[in-house]
Design a protein around this motif. Structure first.
Motif, PDB file in Angstrom:
ATOM      1  N   LEU A 158       8.098  23.113   9.892  1.00  0.00           N
ATOM      2  CA  LEU A 158       7.016  23.915  10.481  1.00  0.00           C
ATOM      3  C   LEU A 158       7.217  24.155  11.976  1.00  0.00           C
ATOM      4  N   GLY A 159       8.274  23.572  12.551  1.00  0.00           N
ATOM      5  CA  GLY A 159       8.548  23.770  13.971  1.00  0.00           C
ATOM      6  C   GLY A 159       7.503  23.168  14.884  1.00  0.00           C
ATOM      7  N   LEU A 160       6.956  22.005  14.500  1.00  0.00           N
ATOM      8  CA  LEU A 160       5.886  21.378  15.268  1.00  0.00           C
ATOM      9  C   LEU A 160       6.431  20.408  16.303  1.00  0.00           C
ATOM     10  N   THR A 161       5.713  20.267  17.399  1.00  0.00           N
ATOM     11  CA  THR A 161       6.061  19.285  18.430  1.00  0.00           C
ATOM     12  C   THR A 161       5.334  17.982  18.133  1.00  0.00           C
ATOM     13  N   PRO A 162       6.064  16.872  17.899  1.00  0.00           N
ATOM     14  CA  PRO A 162       5.395  15.595  17.608  1.00  0.00           C
ATOM     15  C   PRO A 162       4.817  14.968  18.874  1.00  0.00           C
ATOM     16  N   GLN A 192       0.832  -1.202   0.000  1.00  0.00           N
ATOM     17  CA  GLN A 192       0.000   0.000   0.000  1.00  0.00           C
ATOM     18  C   GLN A 192       0.866   1.251   0.000  1.00  0.00           C
ATOM     19  N   ARG A 193       0.734   2.063  -1.032  1.00  0.00           N
ATOM     20  CA  ARG A 193       1.425   3.356  -1.071  1.00  0.00           C
ATOM     21  C   ARG A 193       0.843   4.234   0.034  1.00  0.00           C
ATOM     22  N   VAL A 194       1.714   4.840   0.837  1.00  0.00           N
ATOM     23  CA  VAL A 194       1.281   5.637   1.979  1.00  0.00           C
ATOM     24  C   VAL A 194       1.474   7.118   1.657  1.00  0.00           C
ATOM     25  N   ASN A 195       0.372   7.817   1.514  1.00  0.00           N
ATOM     26  CA  ASN A 195       0.385   9.268   1.293  1.00  0.00           C
ATOM     27  C   ASN A 195      -0.161   9.949   2.539  1.00  0.00           C
ATOM     28  N   HIS A 196       0.734  10.531   3.332  1.00  0.00           N
ATOM     29  CA  HIS A 196       0.314  11.179   4.574  1.00  0.00           C
ATOM     30  C   HIS A 196      -0.229  12.576   4.306  1.00  0.00           C
ATOM     31  N   GLN A 197      -1.249  12.949   5.075  1.00  0.00           N
ATOM     32  CA  GLN A 197      -1.857  14.275   4.989  1.00  0.00           C
ATOM     33  C   GLN A 197      -1.756  14.958   6.352  1.00  0.00           C
ATOM     34  N   LEU A 198      -1.533  16.251   6.324  1.00  0.00           N
ATOM     35  CA  LEU A 198      -1.555  17.034   7.563  1.00  0.00           C
ATOM     36  C   LEU A 198      -2.979  17.529   7.765  1.00  0.00           C
ATOM     37  N   LEU A 199      -3.644  17.035   8.797  1.00  0.00           N
ATOM     38  CA  LEU A 199      -5.066  17.292   9.025  1.00  0.00           C
ATOM     39  C   LEU A 199      -5.262  18.182  10.251  1.00  0.00           C
ATOM     40  N   ALA A 200      -6.275  19.039  10.179  1.00  0.00           N
ATOM     41  CA  ALA A 200      -6.582  19.913  11.314  1.00  0.00           C
ATOM     42  C   ALA A 200      -8.048  20.300  11.273  1.00  0.00           C
ATOM     43  N   PRO A 201      -8.573  20.824  12.389  1.00  0.00           N
ATOM     44  CA  PRO A 201      -9.986  21.259  12.405  1.00  0.00           C
ATOM     45  C   PRO A 201     -10.201  22.442  11.464  1.00  0.00           C
ATOM     46  N   LYS A 202     -11.426  22.640  11.072  1.00  0.00           N
ATOM     47  CA  LYS A 202     -11.779  23.780  10.217  1.00  0.00           C
ATOM     48  C   LYS A 202     -11.371  25.084  10.901  1.00  0.00           C
ATOM     49  N   MET A 206     -10.825  17.476  19.948  1.00  0.00           N
ATOM     50  CA  MET A 206     -10.204  18.652  20.581  1.00  0.00           C
ATOM     51  C   MET A 206     -10.664  19.944  19.910  1.00  0.00           C
ATOM     52  N   ASN A 207     -10.782  19.912  18.570  1.00  0.00           N
ATOM     53  CA  ASN A 207     -11.230  21.071  17.795  1.00  0.00           C
ATOM     54  C   ASN A 207     -10.438  22.325  18.161  1.00  0.00           C
ATOM     55  N   ASP A 208      -9.109  22.151  18.234  1.00  0.00           N
ATOM     56  CA  ASP A 208      -8.208  23.227  18.628  1.00  0.00           C
ATOM     57  C   ASP A 208      -7.281  23.526  17.454  1.00  0.00           C
ATOM     58  N   PRO A 209      -7.259  24.757  16.937  1.00  0.00           N
ATOM     59  CA  PRO A 209      -6.437  25.074  15.771  1.00  0.00           C
ATOM     60  C   PRO A 209      -4.941  24.977  16.021  1.00  0.00           C
ATOM     61  N   ALA A 210      -4.540  24.746  17.283  1.00  0.00           N
ATOM     62  CA  ALA A 210      -3.123  24.598  17.589  1.00  0.00           C
ATOM     63  C   ALA A 210      -2.637  23.165  17.404  1.00  0.00           C
ATOM     64  N   HIS A 211      -3.569  22.227  17.189  1.00  0.00           N
ATOM     65  CA  HIS A 211      -3.202  20.814  17.098  1.00  0.00           C
ATOM     66  C   HIS A 211      -3.613  20.230  15.752  1.00  0.00           C
ATOM     67  N   ALA A 252      -8.228  26.102  11.164  1.00  0.00           N
ATOM     68  CA  ALA A 252      -6.793  26.044  11.455  1.00  0.00           C
ATOM     69  C   ALA A 252      -5.990  26.339  10.192  1.00  0.00           C
ATOM     70  N   THR A 253      -4.782  26.863  10.368  1.00  0.00           N
ATOM     71  CA  THR A 253      -3.871  27.127   9.256  1.00  0.00           C
ATOM     72  C   THR A 253      -2.487  26.626   9.639  1.00  0.00           C
ATOM     73  N   LEU A 254      -1.580  26.653   8.676  1.00  0.00           N
ATOM     74  CA  LEU A 254      -0.196  26.265   8.972  1.00  0.00           C
ATOM     75  C   LEU A 254       0.416  27.198  10.013  1.00  0.00           C
ATOM     76  N   GLY A 255      -0.116  28.391  10.124  1.00  0.00           N
ATOM     77  CA  GLY A 255       0.397  29.341  11.103  1.00  0.00           C
ATOM     78  C   GLY A 255      -0.137  29.147  12.507  1.00  0.00           C
ATOM     79  N   THR A 256      -1.271  28.460  12.653  1.00  0.00           N
ATOM     80  CA  THR A 256      -1.867  28.298  13.996  1.00  0.00           C
ATOM     81  C   THR A 256      -1.424  27.022  14.699  1.00  0.00           C
TER      82      THR A 256
END
Length: 288
Positions: free
Chosen positions: A120-124, A83-93, A140-145, A95-99
């Motif tokens: 992006l300087g994200l904490t895993p 299975q080819r694995v294509n990861h997506q960065l998902l967030a609540p409505k 959670m519906n938190d734009p920071a996550h 949210a942006t790359l900046g939040t």
């Protein structure tokens, strides 16, 4: 739903195992299970006809737990799927790359997207599975996550894709084994075949060399050889092996006979058709 139309997998709906089940068996109902042991049990107990079990990834390596589980799981390998694995960065409505400040996923998915995480300087934050991380982010519906998961998970949990195909390697592919209660062995010579087995040798000089000598002299190709300790002891190792060939064909039959002479507790886990992916490259994108 009749159990004859059910395939079990580990994880929540939207996991890559779920996606693999739907890719190979679109007519079957998928059954989410909390653990790999539960997926095996679902088939053994008749709640599912098949199970889809990941064993290795081209970037993150093997799924170690399953190499221990396969010999004792009571099931047989009847097929494989890449299975080819294509990861997506998902967030609540909203949210942006900046939040976003943290990204949640399974440890293997996190390791497969390190470049994006650093950029992006994200904490895993580690989760039990990718779909579970997506479900938690939706709650959670938190734009920071944010979460790393599949497009299917985005659809199921109502998340937006902030960044698509974020995996570090273009060849990111996971190999799955299809498991059943009974073996389904193709006739010798009917197709290209993979035989998977395990065996043990004592911790002595040249023990492995002698056990595997028959594969070299009979021209049998080993496509996978891994070792791991069993029973908490360091005196002996168990080896997991994939080879090209069928036990009823003379080269592999002779090689297995020689292996049986030098090794202990040899057990065949499955004889099954080789995936076309092995011979047509890494661009099949979901074909079995």
């Amino acid at each position: 739903m009749p159990t004859s139309n059910v395939i079990a997998f580990q994880g929540l709906p939207g996991a890559y195992s779920d996606l693999s089940c739907r890719s190979v068996f679109p007519e079957m109902q998928t059954l989410p299970c909390a653990s790999f042991e539960d997926a095996f049990a679902a088939v053994r107990e008749g709640r599912a006809r098949l199970a889809m079990i990941p064993v290795e990834n081209s970037v993150a390596g093997r799924v170690a737990d399953n190499h221990h589980l396969l010999p004792q799981g009571g099931l047989h390998i009847i097929g494989e799927h890449f299975q080819r694995v294509n990861h997506q960065l998902l967030a609540p409505k909203g949210a942006t790359l900046g939040t976003i400040r943290s990204v949640h996923s399974h440890i293997q998915a996190l390791s497969q997207c390190r470049e994006m995480t650093r950029a992006l300087g994200l904490t895993p934050v580690n989760h039990a599975d990718t779909a579970g991380a997506a479900a938690d982010i939706a709650k959670m519906n938190d734009p920071a996550h944010a979460a790393i998961a599949s497009k299917l998970a985005a659809e199921i949990y109502g998340l937006e894709i902030l960044k698509a195909d974020i995996e570090d390697a273009a060849h990111n592919t996971t190999r799955f084994l299809i498991m059943a209660r009974e073996p389904r062995i193709p006739p010798a010579g009917s197709c290209k075949t993979i035989t998977t087995f395990v065996f043990r040798v004592s911790s002595r000089p040249a023990a492995l060399y002698k056990a595997l000598g028959g594969f070299a002299t009979n021209g049998v190709n080993l496509t996978k050889l891994e070792s791991y300790m069993v029973g908490g002891r360091f005196a002996a190792a168990q080896f997991y092996v994939d080879v090209e060939g069928h036990p009823d064909e003379r080269p592999l039959r002779l090689a297995l006979e020689e292996l049986d002479f030098f090794a202990r507790e040899m057990k065949i886990l499955g004889v099954y058709p080789a995936s076309l992916f092995r011979y047509q490259g890494s661009q099949l994108d979901g074909e079995d």
